[in-house]
Design a protein around this motif. Structure first.
Motif, PDB file in Angstrom:
ATOM      1  N   SER A  81     -18.357  12.829  24.796  1.00 17.97           N
ATOM      2  CA  SER A  81     -16.745  13.072  25.070  1.00 17.97           C
ATOM      3  C   SER A  81     -18.008  12.572  26.663  1.00 17.97           C
ATOM      4  N   VAL A  82     -16.219  12.327  27.397  1.00 21.47           N
ATOM      5  CA  VAL A  82     -17.234  11.712  29.263  1.00 21.47           C
ATOM      6  C   VAL A  82     -16.949  12.584  29.810  1.00 21.47           C
ATOM      7  N   THR A  83     -17.601  13.909  30.325  1.00 20.77           N
ATOM      8  CA  THR A  83     -17.261  15.082  31.268  1.00 20.77           C
ATOM      9  C   THR A  83     -17.726  14.809  32.701  1.00 20.77           C
TER      10      THR A  83
ATOM     11  N   CYS B 218      -7.367   8.236  28.011  1.00 27.19           N
ATOM     12  CA  CYS B 218      -8.876   6.558  29.026  1.00 27.19           C
ATOM     13  C   CYS B 218      -9.330   6.722  27.607  1.00 27.19           C
ATOM     14  N   GLY B 219      -9.560   4.982  27.219  1.00 32.92           N
ATOM     15  CA  GLY B 219      -9.668   4.548  26.168  1.00 32.92           C
ATOM     16  C   GLY B 219      -9.158   4.654  24.664  1.00 32.92           C
ATOM     17  N   THR B 220      -9.083   5.148  24.029  1.00 35.35           N
ATOM     18  CA  THR B 220      -8.854   4.899  22.559  1.00 35.35           C
ATOM     19  C   THR B 220      -7.518   6.181  23.292  1.00 35.35           C
ATOM     20  N   SER B 221      -7.760   7.170  23.100  1.00 36.49           N
ATOM     21  CA  SER B 221      -5.788   7.328  23.330  1.00 36.49           C
ATOM     22  C   SER B 221      -5.576   7.037  24.675  1.00 36.49           C
ATOM     23  N   TYR B 222      -5.756   6.693  25.585  1.00 39.70           N
ATOM     24  CA  TYR B 222      -5.024   5.518  26.299  1.00 39.70           C
ATOM     25  C   TYR B 222      -4.153   4.774  25.448  1.00 39.70           C
TER      26      TYR B 222
ATOM     27  N   VAL C 252     -19.051   8.326  17.265  1.00 44.07           N
ATOM     28  CA  VAL C 252     -18.380   8.161  19.014  1.00 44.07           C
ATOM     29  C   VAL C 252     -17.059   7.300  19.070  1.00 44.07           C
ATOM     30  N   ALA C 253     -17.250   6.439  18.196  1.00 40.68           N
ATOM     31  CA  ALA C 253     -15.414   5.422  18.733  1.00 40.68           C
ATOM     32  C   ALA C 253     -14.904   6.472  17.579  1.00 40.68           C
ATOM     33  N   SER C 254     -13.656   7.039  18.297  1.00 38.82           N
ATOM     34  CA  SER C 254     -12.598   7.484  17.650  1.00 38.82           C
ATOM     35  C   SER C 254     -11.813   6.251  16.893  1.00 38.82           C
ATOM     36  N   THR C 255     -11.493   7.299  15.583  1.00 41.69           N
ATOM     37  CA  THR C 255     -10.572   6.379  14.050  1.00 41.69           C
ATOM     38  C   THR C 255      -9.745   7.755  13.944  1.00 41.69           C
TER      39      THR C 255
ATOM     40  N   ALA D 141     -10.032  -4.550  20.298  1.00 45.04           N
ATOM     41  CA  ALA D 141     -11.279  -5.170  20.974  1.00 45.04           C
ATOM     42  C   ALA D 141     -12.384  -4.365  20.959  1.00 45.04           C
ATOM     43  N   LEU D 142     -11.597  -3.267  21.600  1.00 52.09           N
ATOM     44  CA  LEU D 142     -12.397  -1.786  22.101  1.00 52.09           C
ATOM     45  C   LEU D 142     -13.556  -0.944  20.564  1.00 52.09           C
ATOM     46  N   LYS D 143     -12.911  -1.178  19.767  1.00 51.67           N
ATOM     47  CA  LYS D 143     -13.857  -0.940  18.619  1.00 51.67           C
ATOM     48  C   LYS D 143     -14.910  -1.428  18.091  1.00 51.67           C
TER      49      LYS D 143
ATOM     50  N   ILE E  95      -3.134  12.955  26.993  1.00 51.40           N
ATOM     51  CA  ILE E  95      -3.434  12.559  25.740  1.00 51.40           C
ATOM     52  C   ILE E  95      -5.345  12.384  25.400  1.00 51.40           C
ATOM     53  N   SER E  96      -5.931  13.460  24.552  1.00 48.96           N
ATOM     54  CA  SER E  96      -7.589  13.292  24.278  1.00 48.96           C
ATOM     55  C   SER E  96      -7.519  14.069  22.647  1.00 48.96           C
ATOM     56  N   GLN E  97      -8.776  13.397  22.194  1.00 47.28           N
ATOM     57  CA  GLN E  97      -9.126  13.903  21.394  1.00 47.28           C
ATOM     58  C   GLN E  97     -10.170  14.982  21.884  1.00 47.28           C
ATOM     59  N   SER E  98     -11.245  15.196  22.551  1.00 49.69           N
ATOM     60  CA  SER E  98     -11.627  16.464  22.631  1.00 49.69           C
ATOM     61  C   SER E  98     -11.016  16.857  23.888  1.00 49.69           C
ATOM     62  N   GLY E  99     -10.492  17.087  24.468  1.00 51.30           N
ATOM     63  CA  GLY E  99      -9.138  17.476  25.675  1.00 51.30           C
ATOM     64  C   GLY E  99     -10.173  18.129  26.886  1.00 51.30           C
ATOM     65  N   GLU E 100     -11.467  18.214  27.092  1.00 52.47           N
ATOM     66  CA  GLU E 100     -12.510  17.642  27.840  1.00 52.47           C
ATOM     67  C   GLU E 100     -12.577  16.728  28.635  1.00 52.47           C
TER      68      GLU E 100
END
Ligand code: M6R
Length: 364
Positions: free
Chosen positions: A360-362, A55-59, A153-156, A238-240, A101-106
């Motif tokens: 983290s979007v759980t 999802c999101g940046t990981s996507y 919150v913004a993944s970098t 654009a997302l950032k 692919i996930s930063q949080s893994g959750e």
């Protein structure tokens, strides 16, 4: 702690040379100049198809990986956002590798997709930043990023570390499948080793980008354009910007402009063009000229060669070091992160805790 930085996001952007080096050090053997992956008990070389879900940046990191894996290893790659994946009843054949692919893994959608793939006999690989996370525990192959805790919150930094791991994965897969010889592997390793220095070079443009942010902050809409592996970077830019400055922004594949979005262009819409010099440069520049001819205000992000050739008439240019196409997406991530960051600062928004968002979007 934020130390001398104003925001966690800023600190995390500046940590990238260090954490990317840290991450790469577990995927590179300096002595043998080779790429290495953790032990696994399945035949990676025999994988027939790779399904990437995130999802999101990981996507977006996954989108870059699709280009790399297909180009270097010639393994077909499918990619989906996790929230769409299960509902299209994807075809998952035996011998497939599913890569999450996930930063949080959750992230709930990504985790649900992982379990769906597991139930359909896919081998599960995960690129995660939290080694104790649920996704890490449920994987057959754990490919950790070593970005350290990401608070903004913004993944970098998680993004560039994901790209580092994915570049190593693509190269290793290519070696195993006989698509990359020793000489080329050594070359790739050299480029990866140079990446932290290139990230540092990109970071030196911080002040200049902070000034440029005043040109972008008044805009209502901003477009980002890129081609090939830099197209996902346009989406990421654009997302950032949307996420932390609340300015409406879209990323497009440069060649798609003439199929619709170019109708949006006027003097009020800044267009950020990501175009490292190289095989795709001329095409992207001709798309950029189409934008300029319609009054569009272009910010060109390229290297010295690219800027010398196409920088004239742009409202601003940002000069990146000249890098190998393999590491361009990592390096070009820096100016788009900095631009979003400084525009948000000009607008005075809450950079680390943007409205309506959670780290983290759980929930699905
Ligand atoms: O923890 P994850 O990598 O699974 O999170 C995925 C997205 O929620 C995340 O990348 C989100 O898009 C970021 N806020 C983007 O900056």
């Amino acid at each position: 702690e934020k130390g001398n930085y104003r925001h966690f996001m800023q600190k995390e952007i500046f940590e990238q040379p260090t954490v990317v080096a840290q991450t790469l050090s577990s995927y590179i053997r300096q002595v043998t100049q080779s790429v290495t992956l953790p032990q696994m008990d399945f035949d990676l070389a025999g994988v027939k198809r790779i399904t990437i879900v995130a999802c999101g940046t990981s996507y977006y990191a996954g989108m870059v990986a699709k280009y790399w894996i297909e180009t270097f290893a010639r393994v077909p790659v499918d990619i989906d956002v996790a929230s769409e994946f299960r509902y299209r009843d994807p075809v998952l054949e035996p011998g497939g590798l599913a890569l999450f692919i996930s930063q949080s893994g959750e992230t709930a959608d990504t985790l649900a997709a992982l379990r769906h793939c597991k139930a359909h006999d896919q081998t599960i690989a995960v690129v995660v930043n939290v080694p104790t996370s649920t996704m890490a525990r449920e994987a057959d192959l754990l490919l950790p990023t070593h970005a350290g805790p990401e608070i903004g919150v913004a993944s970098t930094k998680a993004f560039t570390c994901q790209l580092s791991v994915l570049a190593a994965l693509a190269a290793r897969l290519a070696v195993l499948r006989g698509r990359m010889d020793r000489e080329e592997e050594t070359r790739v390793v050299q480029h990866l080793i140079e990446t932290p220095a290139c990230l540092n070079a990109a970071l030196t443009h911080d002040d200049e980008i902070a000034r440029m942010a005043h040109l972008i902050a008044p805009a209502r809409d901003v477009l980002y354009l890129g081609r090939g592996p830099d197209f996902p970077l346009a989406l990421e830019g654009a997302l950032k910007l949307k996420e932390i400055s609340y300015i409406h922004a879209e990323g497009y594949a440069s060649g798609e402009m003439k199929h619709g979005p170019i109708a949006l262009i006027d003097e009020a819409v800044p267009v950020i063009v990501l175009a490292p010099s190289g095989p795709l440069f001329e095409k992207t520049v001709s798309n950029m000229q189409e934008v300029r001819a319609r009054g569009g205000k272009v910010v060109l992000i390229s290297d010295a060669e690219g800027i010398a050739e196409a920088g004239e008439g742009c409202i601003a240019t940002i000069e990146m070091p000249k890098v190998h196409p393999l590491i361009a997406p990592l390096v070009y991530a820096v100016p788009v992160q900095l631009l979003a960051y400084h525009v948000a600062c000009v607008k005075g928004t809450d950079v680390d805790q943007p409205r309506n968002l959670a780290k983290s979007v759980t929930v699905e």
